[in-house]
Design a protein around this motif. Structure first.
Motif, PDB file in Angstrom:
ATOM      1  N   UNK A   1     -37.774 -47.695 -47.590  1.00 35.59           N
ATOM      2  CA  UNK A   1     -37.989 -48.100 -46.183  1.00 35.59           C
ATOM      3  C   UNK A   1     -37.105 -47.405 -45.197  1.00 35.59           C
ATOM      4  N   UNK A   2     -37.255 -47.161 -43.998  1.00 39.87           N
ATOM      5  CA  UNK A   2     -36.409 -46.797 -42.904  1.00 39.87           C
ATOM      6  C   UNK A   2     -35.731 -48.035 -42.582  1.00 39.87           C
ATOM      7  N   UNK A   3     -34.431 -47.675 -41.958  1.00 42.07           N
ATOM      8  CA  UNK A   3     -33.754 -48.760 -41.247  1.00 42.07           C
ATOM      9  C   UNK A   3     -34.433 -49.972 -40.760  1.00 42.07           C
ATOM     10  N   UNK A   4     -35.432 -49.426 -39.682  1.00 40.88           N
ATOM     11  CA  UNK A   4     -36.169 -50.111 -38.924  1.00 40.88           C
ATOM     12  C   UNK A   4     -37.100 -51.140 -40.086  1.00 40.88           C
ATOM     13  N   UNK A   5     -37.741 -50.319 -40.960  1.00 46.38           N
ATOM     14  CA  UNK A   5     -38.548 -51.155 -41.783  1.00 46.38           C
ATOM     15  C   UNK A   5     -37.771 -52.215 -42.496  1.00 46.38           C
ATOM     16  N   UNK A   6     -36.525 -51.636 -42.881  1.00 48.41           N
ATOM     17  CA  UNK A   6     -35.680 -52.757 -43.616  1.00 48.41           C
ATOM     18  C   UNK A   6     -35.460 -54.039 -42.785  1.00 48.41           C
ATOM     19  N   UNK A   7     -35.056 -53.822 -41.628  1.00 47.55           N
ATOM     20  CA  UNK A   7     -35.024 -54.897 -40.665  1.00 47.55           C
ATOM     21  C   UNK A   7     -36.193 -55.731 -40.622  1.00 47.55           C
ATOM     22  N   UNK A   8     -37.329 -55.246 -40.709  1.00 47.86           N
ATOM     23  CA  UNK A   8     -38.826 -55.985 -40.702  1.00 47.86           C
ATOM     24  C   UNK A   8     -38.748 -56.649 -41.829  1.00 47.86           C
ATOM     25  N   UNK A   9     -38.339 -55.947 -43.111  1.00 48.30           N
ATOM     26  CA  UNK A   9     -38.200 -56.751 -44.451  1.00 48.30           C
ATOM     27  C   UNK A   9     -37.328 -57.867 -44.330  1.00 48.30           C
ATOM     28  N   UNK A  10     -36.162 -57.729 -43.707  1.00 49.45           N
ATOM     29  CA  UNK A  10     -35.408 -59.135 -43.647  1.00 49.45           C
ATOM     30  C   UNK A  10     -36.043 -60.079 -42.966  1.00 49.45           C
ATOM     31  N   UNK A  11     -36.652 -59.700 -41.898  1.00 47.91           N
ATOM     32  CA  UNK A  11     -37.046 -60.841 -41.089  1.00 47.91           C
ATOM     33  C   UNK A  11     -38.420 -61.610 -41.561  1.00 47.91           C
ATOM     34  N   UNK A  12     -39.098 -60.731 -42.452  1.00 47.91           N
ATOM     35  CA  UNK A  12     -40.240 -61.418 -43.214  1.00 47.91           C
ATOM     36  C   UNK A  12     -39.693 -62.000 -44.473  1.00 47.91           C
ATOM     37  N   UNK A  13     -38.838 -61.649 -45.046  1.00 51.95           N
ATOM     38  CA  UNK A  13     -38.073 -62.388 -45.969  1.00 51.95           C
ATOM     39  C   UNK A  13     -37.755 -63.763 -45.619  1.00 51.95           C
ATOM     40  N   UNK A  14     -36.917 -63.701 -44.648  1.00 54.73           N
ATOM     41  CA  UNK A  14     -36.528 -64.962 -44.186  1.00 54.73           C
ATOM     42  C   UNK A  14     -37.565 -65.990 -43.778  1.00 54.73           C
ATOM     43  N   UNK A  15     -38.671 -65.315 -42.971  1.00 50.09           N
ATOM     44  CA  UNK A  15     -39.851 -66.275 -42.825  1.00 50.09           C
ATOM     45  C   UNK A  15     -40.260 -66.783 -43.964  1.00 50.09           C
ATOM     46  N   UNK A  16     -40.270 -66.081 -45.167  1.00 55.21           N
ATOM     47  CA  UNK A  16     -41.007 -66.632 -46.503  1.00 55.21           C
ATOM     48  C   UNK A  16     -40.180 -67.722 -46.895  1.00 55.21           C
TER      49      UNK A  16
END
Length: 186
Positions: A123-138
Motif C-alpha cells: 500500500x501507498x500511504x494514501x491507500x493505507x488511509x483508505x484501508x483504515x477507513x474501510x476497516x473502521x466501517x467494517x
C-alpha cells in the motif's frame, strides 16, 4: 496475517487466503449496502441542473447503515423541534452523497489491493488511509450487528451465535491497530 511493516512510503503485509476472503467478503457487503443507499436517492431536477447533488433527508432504517451514515445534527430525543428536524434533514441531504462517495471509494481501494487468494499487500500511504477507513466501517457494521458494547467480554461462550463474529471483530481491530502502528513509524 503478520503485522504491517513500513518501508519509506510503502506499507506491506502478508494475508492468507482465508483472511483475504473474510476481509474482501465483509468489505463487499458494506460496499453493496452503501451502493444500494446511493440507488435509493431520489431524483432531483434542481440537482441535475446545478450539479449540486442531494441525498435522502431521513436516516436509513437499517441499524448498520444508520451507524455508517449517522445524523449530521444531533436531535433532542425527547422533544425534537421542527427546526431541528428540518436542519437534520437538510444537512443529511447535502452531506450524505459525499460521505457515500468516500465510503464506496475506500471500499474499492481495499478490494483493489487485497489479493483474492491471499499474498502480499502493498500500500501507498494514501491507500493505507483508505484501508483504515474501510476497516473502521467494517468494524462499525460488525459491531452493530453483534451488539458490541464496552462491557462485552473478550470471548463469548461457544454456544453464543455471536462468538465467531466477535473473533472476526477482534481480528479486524488488530489489523487496524497494526496498520496504525506501521503508519506512525518513521
Amino acid at each position: 496475517m503478520k503485522p504491517w511493516k513500513r518501508k519509506g512510503d510503502k506499507l506491506f503485509a502478508d494475508i492468507d487466503k482465508q483472511e483475504a476472503a473474510v476481509l474482501r467478503g465483509l468489505v463487499s457487503q458494506i460496499d453493496d449496502m452503501l451502493r444500494a443507499r446511493v440507488e435509493e436517492t431520489p431524483q432531483d431536477e434542481l440537482a441535475e441542473l446545478t450539479g449540486i447533488r442531494t441525498g435522502p433527508t431521513s436516516s436509513p432504517d437499517d441499524p448498520i447503515l444508520s451507524r455508517l451514515l449517522p445524523d449530521f445534527h444531533r436531535l433532542d430525543d425527547d422533544n425534537p423541534s421542527k427546526e431541528d428536524l428540518d436542519s437534520a434533514a437538510m444537512l443529511r441531504s447535502l452531506h450524505e452523497p459525499g460521505l457515500l462517495d468516500v465510503k464506496v471509494g475506500v471500499a474499492a481501494v481495499v478490494l483493489g489491493t487485497c489479493p483474492t487468494h491471499g499474498g502480499e499487500v502493498r500500500l501507498s500511504l494514501e491507500q493505507a488511509d483508505a484501508w483504515l477507513s474501510a476497516l473502521n466501517d467494517v468494524r462499525l457494521a460488525l459491531g452493530t450487528a453483534i451488539e458490541v458494547t464496552d462491557d462485552m467480554p473478550e470471548e463469548l461462550p461457544d454456544d453464543d451465535p455471536r462468538s465467531p463474529h466477535l473473533a472476526v471483530y477482534h481480528w479486524l481491530t488488530w489489523v487496524q491497530e497494526s496498520l496504525v502502528q506501521a503508519l506512525s513509524e518513521d
